[in-house]
Design a protein around this motif. Structure first.
Motif, PDB file in Angstrom:
ATOM      1  N   VAL A  34       0.833  -1.099   0.151  1.00  0.00           N
ATOM      2  CA  VAL A  34       0.114  -0.100  -0.003  1.00  0.00           C
ATOM      3  C   VAL A  34       0.746   1.331  -0.041  1.00  0.00           C
ATOM      4  CG1 VAL A  34      -1.854   1.269   1.386  1.00  0.00           C
ATOM      5  CG2 VAL A  34      -1.803  -1.096   1.128  1.00  0.00           C
ATOM      6  N   MET A  35       0.693   1.994  -1.021  1.00  0.00           N
ATOM      7  CA  MET A  35       1.484   3.406  -1.071  1.00  0.00           C
ATOM      8  C   MET A  35       0.703   4.311   0.169  1.00  0.00           C
ATOM      9  SD  MET A  35       2.470   5.611  -4.498  1.00  0.00           S
ATOM     10  CE  MET A  35       2.766   4.470  -5.233  1.00  0.00           C
ATOM     11  N   VAL A  36       1.497   4.982   0.761  1.00  0.00           N
ATOM     12  CA  VAL A  36       0.967   5.864   1.869  1.00  0.00           C
ATOM     13  C   VAL A  36       1.658   7.382   1.448  1.00  0.00           C
ATOM     14  CG1 VAL A  36       0.663   6.670   4.181  1.00  0.00           C
ATOM     15  CG2 VAL A  36       0.762   4.468   3.554  1.00  0.00           C
ATOM     16  N   VAL A  37       0.691   8.215   1.030  1.00  0.00           N
ATOM     17  CA  VAL A  37       1.335   9.474   0.256  1.00  0.00           C
ATOM     18  C   VAL A  37       0.967  10.698   1.193  1.00  0.00           C
ATOM     19  CG1 VAL A  37       1.248  11.083  -1.609  1.00  0.00           C
ATOM     20  CG2 VAL A  37       0.887   8.564  -1.845  1.00  0.00           C
ATOM     21  N   ASP A  38       2.201  11.319   1.825  1.00  0.00           N
ATOM     22  CA  ASP A  38       2.105  12.683   2.418  1.00  0.00           C
ATOM     23  C   ASP A  38       1.937  13.668   1.575  1.00  0.00           C
ATOM     24  OD1 ASP A  38       1.877  14.808   4.175  1.00  0.00           O
ATOM     25  OD2 ASP A  38       3.605  14.162   5.580  1.00  0.00           O
ATOM     26  N   GLY A  39       0.821  14.341   1.196  1.00  0.00           N
ATOM     27  CA  GLY A  39       0.841  15.562   0.319  1.00  0.00           C
ATOM     28  C   GLY A  39       0.454  16.698   0.977  1.00  0.00           C
ATOM     29  N   GLY A  40       0.959  16.531   2.385  1.00  0.00           N
ATOM     30  CA  GLY A  40       0.852  17.802   3.177  1.00  0.00           C
ATOM     31  C   GLY A  40      -0.626  18.462   3.598  1.00  0.00           C
ATOM     32  N   GLY A  41      -1.506  17.330   3.157  1.00  0.00           N
ATOM     33  CA  GLY A  41      -3.074  17.855   3.395  1.00  0.00           C
ATOM     34  C   GLY A  41      -3.610  18.816   2.403  1.00  0.00           C
ATOM     35  N   SER A  42      -2.750  18.981   1.160  1.00  0.00           N
ATOM     36  CA  SER A  42      -3.011  20.015   0.431  1.00  0.00           C
ATOM     37  C   SER A  42      -4.527  19.693  -0.343  1.00  0.00           C
ATOM     38  CB  SER A  42      -2.087  20.151  -0.625  1.00  0.00           C
ATOM     39  OG  SER A  42      -2.575  21.003  -1.775  1.00  0.00           O
ATOM     40  N   LEU A  43      -5.250  20.703  -0.412  1.00  0.00           N
ATOM     41  CA  LEU A  43      -6.736  20.381  -1.008  1.00  0.00           C
ATOM     42  C   LEU A  43      -6.709  21.214  -2.433  1.00  0.00           C
ATOM     43  CD1 LEU A  43      -9.079  20.636   2.152  1.00  0.00           C
ATOM     44  CD2 LEU A  43      -8.178  18.616   0.790  1.00  0.00           C
ATOM     45  N   ARG A  44      -5.368  21.661  -3.110  1.00  0.00           N
ATOM     46  CA  ARG A  44      -5.233  22.478  -4.370  1.00  0.00           C
ATOM     47  C   ARG A  44      -5.044  21.787  -5.469  1.00  0.00           C
ATOM     48  NH1 ARG A  44      -1.669  27.356  -1.571  1.00  0.00           N
ATOM     49  NH2 ARG A  44      -0.252  25.400  -1.694  1.00  0.00           N
ATOM     50  N   ALA A  45      -4.912  20.372  -5.227  1.00  0.00           N
ATOM     51  CA  ALA A  45      -4.502  19.723  -6.614  1.00  0.00           C
ATOM     52  C   ALA A  45      -4.737  18.273  -6.298  1.00  0.00           C
ATOM     53  CB  ALA A  45      -3.054  19.981  -7.265  1.00  0.00           C
ATOM     54  N   ALA A  46      -4.803  17.473  -7.404  1.00  0.00           N
ATOM     55  CA  ALA A  46      -4.960  16.003  -7.117  1.00  0.00           C
ATOM     56  C   ALA A  46      -3.638  15.147  -7.271  1.00  0.00           C
ATOM     57  CB  ALA A  46      -5.958  15.317  -8.014  1.00  0.00           C
ATOM     58  N   LEU A  47      -3.367  14.583  -6.408  1.00  0.00           N
ATOM     59  CA  LEU A  47      -1.898  13.595  -6.569  1.00  0.00           C
ATOM     60  C   LEU A  47      -2.224  12.307  -7.139  1.00  0.00           C
ATOM     61  CD1 LEU A  47      -0.590  14.213  -2.679  1.00  0.00           C
ATOM     62  CD2 LEU A  47       0.116  15.289  -4.876  1.00  0.00           C
ATOM     63  N   LEU A  48      -3.461  11.914  -7.483  1.00  0.00           N
ATOM     64  CA  LEU A  48      -3.559  10.657  -8.003  1.00  0.00           C
ATOM     65  C   LEU A  48      -4.982  10.912  -9.065  1.00  0.00           C
ATOM     66  CD1 LEU A  48      -3.280   7.481  -8.089  1.00  0.00           C
ATOM     67  CD2 LEU A  48      -5.046   7.254  -6.583  1.00  0.00           C
ATOM     68  N   GLY A  49      -4.788  10.354 -10.316  1.00  0.00           N
ATOM     69  CA  GLY A  49      -5.995  10.252 -11.244  1.00  0.00           C
ATOM     70  C   GLY A  49      -5.986   9.072 -11.964  1.00  0.00           C
ATOM     71  N   ASP A  50      -6.963   8.806 -13.040  1.00  0.00           N
ATOM     72  CA  ASP A  50      -7.300   7.453 -13.394  1.00  0.00           C
ATOM     73  C   ASP A  50      -6.177   6.794 -14.086  1.00  0.00           C
ATOM     74  OD1 ASP A  50      -7.248   9.462 -15.575  1.00  0.00           O
ATOM     75  OD2 ASP A  50      -8.965   8.485 -16.474  1.00  0.00           O
ATOM     76  N   MET A  51      -5.347   7.583 -14.853  1.00  0.00           N
ATOM     77  CA  MET A  51      -4.337   6.764 -15.447  1.00  0.00           C
ATOM     78  C   MET A  51      -3.331   6.385 -14.438  1.00  0.00           C
ATOM     79  SD  MET A  51      -3.501   9.072 -18.765  1.00  0.00           S
ATOM     80  CE  MET A  51      -3.224  10.814 -18.114  1.00  0.00           C
ATOM     81  N   LEU A  52      -2.691   7.027 -13.485  1.00  0.00           N
ATOM     82  CA  LEU A  52      -2.066   6.356 -12.440  1.00  0.00           C
ATOM     83  C   LEU A  52      -2.448   5.358 -11.648  1.00  0.00           C
ATOM     84  CD1 LEU A  52       0.119   9.555 -11.023  1.00  0.00           C
ATOM     85  CD2 LEU A  52       0.509   8.114 -12.992  1.00  0.00           C
ATOM     86  N   ALA A  53      -3.853   5.315 -11.355  1.00  0.00           N
ATOM     87  CA  ALA A  53      -4.621   4.492 -10.536  1.00  0.00           C
ATOM     88  C   ALA A  53      -4.663   2.922 -11.373  1.00  0.00           C
ATOM     89  CB  ALA A  53      -6.030   4.870 -10.228  1.00  0.00           C
ATOM     90  N   GLU A  54      -5.004   3.243 -12.708  1.00  0.00           N
ATOM     91  CA  GLU A  54      -5.089   2.028 -13.602  1.00  0.00           C
ATOM     92  C   GLU A  54      -3.485   1.447 -13.636  1.00  0.00           C
ATOM     93  OE1 GLU A  54      -6.359   3.194 -17.169  1.00  0.00           O
ATOM     94  OE2 GLU A  54      -8.496   3.371 -16.501  1.00  0.00           O
ATOM     95  N   LYS A  55      -2.744   2.014 -13.732  1.00  0.00           N
ATOM     96  CA  LYS A  55      -1.306   1.646 -13.719  1.00  0.00           C
ATOM     97  C   LYS A  55      -0.843   0.899 -12.395  1.00  0.00           C
ATOM     98  CE  LYS A  55       1.745   3.879 -15.956  1.00  0.00           C
ATOM     99  NZ  LYS A  55       2.719   4.805 -16.461  1.00  0.00           N
ATOM    100  N   ALA A  56      -1.298   1.333 -11.137  1.00  0.00           N
ATOM    101  CA  ALA A  56      -1.167   0.766  -9.623  1.00  0.00           C
ATOM    102  C   ALA A  56      -2.001  -0.776 -10.007  1.00  0.00           C
ATOM    103  CB  ALA A  56      -1.717   1.606  -8.858  1.00  0.00           C
TER     104      ALA A  56
END
Length: 158
Positions: free
Chosen positions: A59-81
């Motif tokens: 499981v990848m755990v990503v600390d994006g600093g809690g930012s609500l200004r941009a997405a760190l994961l979208g459909d293409m990266l999720a499909e690759k995962a």
């Protein structure tokens, strides 16, 4: 063994429970595995690199600093995962392409959704200790998630 967090908490009372700030967005409602950490802020370059690697049982755990200004994961990266066997991602930040991510066999928990992608500057760190949601998460810990929340253990539970 099926992942049911209340049962795991009963069986292993020493597990840590992350603050209940995450929403369950993935097609796989319950997931867990060995932690791989990423620390980044409004740049998902390291997430992109990691989803392209073998992730069976992880499981990848990503600390994006809690930012609500941009997405760190979208459909293409999720499909690759999914294609590379990742069990899921827990993102202290946002994701996008929610309608597609909900259809994928991937666990995804995040703070919220946002339509904007991040910049790709190559910034971020992999396999570092993270601190958010009231816990300290280290590489090679184990994390489990379902609709009840997220728990952390320093040993494999399932």
């Amino acid at each position: 063994m099926e992942i049911i967090l209340p049962d795991l908490c009963d069986q292993f009372p020493d597990v840590e429970v992350l603050d209940l700030i995450f929403n369950n967005y993935g097609g796989k409602q319950a997931f867990g595995g060995e932690v791989v950490t990423v620390k980044c802020f409004e740049d998902n370059s390291k997430v992109k690199d990691l989803v392209a690697t073998e992730g069976h049982g992880k499981v990848m755990v990503v600390d994006g600093g809690g930012s609500l200004r941009a997405a760190l994961l979208g459909d293409m990266l999720a499909e690759k995962a999914v294609n590379n066997g990742w069990q899921g991602l827990i993102i202290y930040g946002c994701i996008r392409d929610i309608d597609i991510i909900r259809t994928l066999n991937l666990g995804v928990q995040a703070l919220n959704i946002h339509p904007r992608k991040t910049e790709k500057r190559g910034a971020g760190e992999v396999n570092v200790t993270l601190n958010f949601a009231g816990v300290t998460i280290k590489p090679h810990d184990y994390i489990y998630a379902d609709n009840n929340g997220i728990i952390l253990s320093h040993k494999k539970l399932i």
